[in-house]
Design an enzyme around this catalytic site. Structure first.
Site, PDB file in Angstrom:
ATOM      1  N   CYS A 135     -22.388 -14.013  19.263  1.00  0.00           N
ATOM      2  CA  CYS A 135     -23.603 -13.881  20.064  1.00  0.00           C
ATOM      3  C   CYS A 135     -23.994 -15.226  20.666  1.00  0.00           C
ATOM      4  CB  CYS A 135     -24.744 -13.326  19.203  1.00  0.00           C
ATOM      5  SG  CYS A 135     -26.324 -13.216  20.062  1.00  0.00           S
ATOM      6  N   CYS A 138     -27.772 -15.918  20.531  1.00  0.00           N
ATOM      7  CA  CYS A 138     -28.245 -16.322  19.197  1.00  0.00           C
ATOM      8  C   CYS A 138     -27.905 -17.771  18.880  1.00  0.00           C
ATOM      9  CB  CYS A 138     -27.619 -15.444  18.120  1.00  0.00           C
ATOM     10  SG  CYS A 138     -27.720 -13.675  18.402  1.00  0.00           S
ATOM     11  N   ASP A 139     -26.692 -18.200  19.236  1.00  0.00           N
ATOM     12  CA  ASP A 139     -26.148 -19.416  18.638  1.00  0.00           C
ATOM     13  C   ASP A 139     -25.785 -20.537  19.608  1.00  0.00           C
ATOM     14  OD1 ASP A 139     -26.334 -18.102  16.207  1.00  0.00           O
ATOM     15  OD2 ASP A 139     -24.290 -17.334  16.303  1.00  0.00           O
TER      16      ASP A 139
END
Length: 406
Positions: A135, A138-139
């Site tokens: 993701c 997300c990261d």
């Protein structure tokens, strides 16, 4: 026979836990059935920075544990049982578990989640959350000014690689095809080719991810020559699709071609009293915050559904005397006048019939079930069965004749 819950939720990720909070807080008897420890995918994400209100340093496991405790504090039962089959067609939904137990509820909220498609590459599982990610949203910011590798070359992979270039120093995309050939759309390909931060490795696949606690390098295999070379990197992003955990739902609720649950904005599925929430449903963004939102919506919609259904059953279907059900809407003046007229007529027949008013602006479900398409309309019930349906306006004389004939 087992007790009957108001709501049973399948899955204890952020969608299921949020549904539990909202269900129990509405004083509905609520249980969550989960195969493993609560948290779902989010519980495997070590660092979680984009959940509003929780700044840097929050972990996925900690947030999910807090959500689970929150749900339990309102009375949600979290039961470690793996659901293997469901019967969703009846008024009471039945949940069959691997242990042989059966659970029953008036409402089912399906939140089984989805998981990134794994290529089962050596080191992928070991280093997941330690440089291996699925993701970018997300990261990505964990890799600011670092070098990362992207596996995949479809629309999602190339779009996410473009997003990663906002943070990473370089983004290297490993492509199984010959140079210049991508599976993504042409427009995205042209933009990616023009980005100086994106590098390409053609005719190749990822063979291994290496690192001592964190990703340090990868082994890349050229599929034409068989040659394996090592490349240093700080992270590996896989974008080869996700897989919804909906195998047991096939034939139970409507799914799309990829197996995701189809819902409307109220999280309602194709089956009355059954809701879908979280990553397993068709949606634009799969994140902890959107999963929690789905769960909240599903429980609130379920509470209103139960109130409507049980109220209609009590006031109409379970009543011995005939019932006139008047379908009206506040924005249709003629329907308001019709309701006044019905109230007067019912008062004149000395309790021979009851009058129940349904505001279709708030309750479209009952109107749809009985085929009411015109407002105002009157549906006459006798001992729970429809005996007459009158669409549009009706004269006093006609109404009195129908009442006297009951």
């Amino acid at each position: 026979m087992s007790e009957i819950y108001d709501i049973i939720i399948v899955g204890a990720g952020p969608a299921g836990l949020a549904a539990g909070v909202y269900g129990s807080r509405s004083r509905l008897k609520t249980a969550i059935l989960t195969k493993g420890k609560p948290g779902g995918q989010a519980a495997t994400t070590q660092d979680l920075e984009n959940y509003p209100g929780f700044s840097r340093g929050t972990t996925g496991p900690a947030l999910m544990e807090a959500m689970a405790e929150h749900a339990k504090s309102f009375g949600t039962e979290i039961i470690r049982e793996e659901v293997v089959d469901l019967d969703l067609d009846g008024e009471i939904k039945i949940f069959k578990t691997k242990s042989g137990n059966e659970y029953r509820a008036k409402i089912a909220i399906l939140a089984p989640g989805a998981e990134p498609r794994s290529l089962n590459i050596k080191g992928e599982k070991t280093l997941r959350g330690k440089g291996v990610s699925y993701c970018a949203t997300c990261d990505a910011d964990f890799f600011e000014d670092l070098d990362v590798i992207v596996v995949g070359n479809g629309d999602a992979a190339v779009e996410e690689a473009m997003y990663l270039t906002k943070f990473a120093e370089t983004v290297t995309i490993i492509v199984i095809h010959d140079e210049g050939i991508l599976d993504c759309n042409k427009a995205s390909a042209e933009v990616a080719f023009a980005n100086p931060k994106i590098k390409w490795v053609w005719n190749s696949v990822l063979d291994e991810i290496k690192g001592d606690g964190l990703v340090e390098s990868v082994m890349i295999k050229n599929i034409k020559t068989g040659e394996i070379s090592e490349m240093e990197t700080n992270g590996v992003f896989f974008f080869v699709g996700t897989v919804p955990k909906t195998e047991m739902l096939k034939g139970k609720v409507e799914l799309n071609e990829q197996g995701y649950i189809i819902t409307n904005d109220l999280m309602e599925t194709s089956v009355p009293g059954v809701y879908g929430a979280g990553d397993a449903r068709v949606k634009y963004l799969r994140q902890v915050i959107t999963a929690a939102s789905d769960g909240a919506i599903a429980s609130v919609a379920a509470e209103k559904y139960l109130a409507e259904e049980e109220g209609f059953k009590e006031r109409v279907l379970a009543v011995k005397e005939p019932v006139l059900v008047a379908f009206w809407a506040p924005q249709i003046e003629a329907s308001i006048e019709e309701v006044f007229k019905l109230e007067k007529i019912v008062s004149e027949v000395n309790g021979k019939v009851k009058l129940v008013k349904i505001d279709t602006y708030r309750n479209q479900r009952v109107a749809k079930r009985y085929g009411v398409t015109e407002i105002p309309s009157v549906v006459i019930f006798k001992q729970g069965a429809v005996v007459e349906k009158i669409a549009g306006l009706c004269s006093d004389k006609e109404l009195l004749e129908k009442i006297n004939s009951l």
